[in-house]
Design a protein around this motif. Structure first.
Motif, PDB file in Angstrom:
ATOM      1  N   LEU A  24      36.984  52.552  40.281  1.00 54.00           N
ATOM      2  CA  LEU A  24      37.589  53.437  41.281  1.00 54.00           C
ATOM      3  C   LEU A  24      36.830  53.387  42.609  1.00 54.00           C
ATOM      4  CD1 LEU A  24      40.080  55.202  40.784  1.00 54.00           C
ATOM      5  CD2 LEU A  24      38.571  57.152  40.470  1.00 54.00           C
ATOM      6  N   GLY A  25      37.572  53.137  43.682  1.00 56.08           N
ATOM      7  CA  GLY A  25      36.980  53.096  45.014  1.00 56.08           C
ATOM      8  C   GLY A  25      36.461  51.739  45.431  1.00 56.08           C
ATOM      9  N   ASP A  26      36.492  50.754  44.522  1.00 56.21           N
ATOM     10  CA  ASP A  26      35.997  49.418  44.830  1.00 56.21           C
ATOM     11  C   ASP A  26      36.998  48.675  45.718  1.00 56.21           C
ATOM     12  OD1 ASP A  26      35.825  46.357  44.172  1.00 56.21           O
ATOM     13  OD2 ASP A  26      33.889  47.178  43.569  1.00 56.21           O
ATOM     14  N   THR A  27      36.543  48.221  46.864  1.00 57.14           N
ATOM     15  CA  THR A  27      37.428  47.569  47.844  1.00 57.14           C
ATOM     16  C   THR A  27      38.065  46.301  47.286  1.00 57.14           C
ATOM     17  OG1 THR A  27      36.061  48.418  49.646  1.00 57.14           O
ATOM     18  CG2 THR A  27      37.574  46.618  50.174  1.00 57.14           C
ATOM     19  N   HIS A  28      37.287  45.499  46.561  1.00 56.84           N
ATOM     20  CA  HIS A  28      37.808  44.254  45.995  1.00 56.84           C
ATOM     21  C   HIS A  28      38.958  44.534  45.031  1.00 56.84           C
ATOM     22  CE1 HIS A  28      37.950  40.280  44.119  1.00 56.84           C
ATOM     23  NE2 HIS A  28      37.893  40.900  42.949  1.00 56.84           N
ATOM     24  N   CYS A  29      38.811  45.555  44.198  1.00 50.33           N
ATOM     25  CA  CYS A  29      39.850  45.884  43.216  1.00 50.33           C
ATOM     26  C   CYS A  29      41.112  46.402  43.890  1.00 50.33           C
ATOM     27  CB  CYS A  29      39.324  46.930  42.225  1.00 50.33           C
ATOM     28  SG  CYS A  29      37.868  46.390  41.287  1.00 50.33           S
ATOM     29  N   ILE A  30      40.927  47.190  44.944  1.00 53.13           N
ATOM     30  CA  ILE A  30      42.077  47.688  45.703  1.00 53.13           C
ATOM     31  C   ILE A  30      42.825  46.521  46.339  1.00 53.13           C
ATOM     32  CG2 ILE A  30      42.794  49.060  47.702  1.00 53.13           C
ATOM     33  CD1 ILE A  30      40.376  50.885  47.139  1.00 53.13           C
ATOM     34  N   TYR A  31      42.069  45.600  46.937  1.00 54.13           N
ATOM     35  CA  TYR A  31      42.675  44.443  47.600  1.00 54.13           C
ATOM     36  C   TYR A  31      43.446  43.582  46.607  1.00 54.13           C
ATOM     37  CZ  TYR A  31      43.077  40.030  50.157  1.00 54.13           C
ATOM     38  OH  TYR A  31      43.567  38.892  50.742  1.00 54.13           O
ATOM     39  N   ARG A  32      42.873  43.385  45.412  1.00 54.61           N
ATOM     40  CA  ARG A  32      43.567  42.602  44.393  1.00 54.61           C
ATOM     41  C   ARG A  32      44.916  43.242  44.056  1.00 54.61           C
ATOM     42  NH1 ARG A  32      43.245  39.066  40.104  1.00 54.61           N
ATOM     43  NH2 ARG A  32      44.684  39.647  38.438  1.00 54.61           N
ATOM     44  N   GLY A  33      44.897  44.568  43.874  1.00 53.73           N
ATOM     45  CA  GLY A  33      46.130  45.271  43.548  1.00 53.73           C
ATOM     46  C   GLY A  33      47.180  45.148  44.638  1.00 53.73           C
ATOM     47  N   LEU A  34      46.738  45.221  45.885  1.00 54.75           N
ATOM     48  CA  LEU A  34      47.667  45.155  47.016  1.00 54.75           C
ATOM     49  C   LEU A  34      48.289  43.778  47.192  1.00 54.75           C
ATOM     50  CD1 LEU A  34      45.690  47.266  49.640  1.00 54.75           C
ATOM     51  CD2 LEU A  34      47.799  47.931  48.479  1.00 54.75           C
ATOM     52  N   LYS A  35      47.565  42.726  46.812  1.00 51.61           N
ATOM     53  CA  LYS A  35      48.100  41.372  47.025  1.00 51.61           C
ATOM     54  C   LYS A  35      48.807  40.809  45.783  1.00 51.61           C
ATOM     55  CE  LYS A  35      43.840  38.733  45.997  1.00 51.61           C
ATOM     56  NZ  LYS A  35      44.370  37.766  45.032  1.00 51.61           N
TER      57      LYS A  35
END
Length: 360
Positions: free
Chosen positions: A207-218
């Protein structure tokens, strides 16, 4: 040269004989009725290959390496049968399963098993580590090491996501996956129906990890289901400090994902209480304790009062008095606990049901 396993059993005959001779059988592997014998007999249907580190100069034996089908039966046995056993405590069951799963993962790596088989093996293994992270979160370090479990979960989950990425790449290049899977219909169930869960798990666990958020968005649109999109929103809430909205979304998650997300609550609550100590600081005003209990998902008032005491915040059974100078920034973070809203989701649910690949 890549070896190809030939063992069709959960454990090779050579290892069974050795462990029987050396008295190294686990209680879950002993033949019923021989438990009190000076040397209990092995149950051929229950003995599972144990993990041993590769030694320098020691070559793997193809007769001791299990075939993909044998590995699948082993994982199913461990997570659908052993996980529900009533013989030993769940802490001890966890230790047994973890060791045997390490041996499974070792056999996968040595043989370089096909992606489709690896997916069918890794998905329930990832679920096991995730379930254990929540179920054993209150256990002492002598019984359960959360750091080691997190390491195992991250390794398996990242490997699984890499295979998902391989799938996307191959499909974009050749359009069909004849060589990718052994059974197209079964693969669709394992892959398409379950991928959203593991994509969401990766985001919520980190939670809150930028890399994980970016993966989800792309991710491709077909993989960005409501579950994945909500997980991204929750991670952004965590990153932006929108704690109350994050908690409101957390209660709507499926059981296992709710359990994983709840492991972040001690930190979420501390940050919220610290922020409120500044925003609501007043000697004359107070904040209703029941309101904050609901907003931060506390099961009882006493849990909230305990946390307030830990951080130096004055409170009673009905109200909290926030004074910014009272908050103890150096106090130790409250330990994770099993949350009532998650416990309610798991009522009358056996571990084996949670650990099935296609349930979430």
């Amino acid at each position: 040269m890549v070896l190809i396993g030939k063992c069709e059993e959960m454990c090779s005959e050579a290892e069974k004989k050795l462990r029987y001779k050396e008295g190294l059988l686990h209680i879950l592997e002993i033949k019923k009725g021989t438990e009190k014998n000076p040397r209990p007999l092995p149950d051929p249907k229950r003995v599972v290959k144990c993990f041993s580190r590769s030694a320098a100069g020691r070559e793997s034996n193809e007769n001791e390496l299990r075939t993909p089908n044998a590995l699948q039966r082993t994982v199913n046995y461990l997570l659908l049968d052993v996980a529900d056993n009533q013989i030993i405590s769940w802490n001890n069951t966890y230790d047994f399963i973890v060791d045997r799963l390490l041996a499974v993962r070792q056999d996968i790596v040595i043989q370089d098993i096909s992606r489709s088989y690896t997916i069918s093996l890794l998905q329930p293994i990832v679920k096991f580590y995730a379930y254990s992270a929540y179920r054993l979160c209150e256990s002492p370090i002598s019984d359960f090491d959360p750091v080691l479990n997190k390491k195992n979960l991250q390794e398996c989950l990242k490997k699984l996501l890499l295979i998902y990425d391989d799938f996307d790449y191959l499909q974009s290049k050749i359009g069909v996956l004849k060589d990718f899977c052994y059974n197209q219909e079964e693969f669709e169930i394992l892959f398409s129906d379950c991928r959203q869960f593991f994509e969401a798990l990766y985001i919520l666990f980190n939670l809150g990890d930028t890399h994980c958020i970016y993966r989800g968005l792309k991710l491709e649109k077909k993989w960005r289901t409501n579950l994945v999109q909500n997980s991204i929103k929750m991670s952004l809430c965590y990153k932006n400090g929108n704690w109350i909205r994050l908690c409101r979304m957390m209660v709507k998650l499926p059981p296992l994902l709710a359990g994983i997300a709840s492991l972040h609550l001690p930190e979420i609550r501390r940050k919220t209480l610290e922020k409120m100590s500044i925003a609501f600081s007043s000697k004359n005003l107070s904040y209703p304790i029941e309101t904050l209990q609901k907003e931060l998902l506390y099961g009882t008032k006493n849990e909230l009062i305990f946390d307030c005491d830990r951080y130096g915040i004055k409170c009673s059974q009905s109200e909290i008095n926030f004074i910014k100078t009272d908050f103890d920034k150096f106090s130790k973070l409250v330990s994770t606990r099993k949350e009532k809203f998650v416990i309610d989701k798991f009522i009358d649910v056996k571990p084996s049901f949670v650990l099935k690949s296609n349930t979430f």
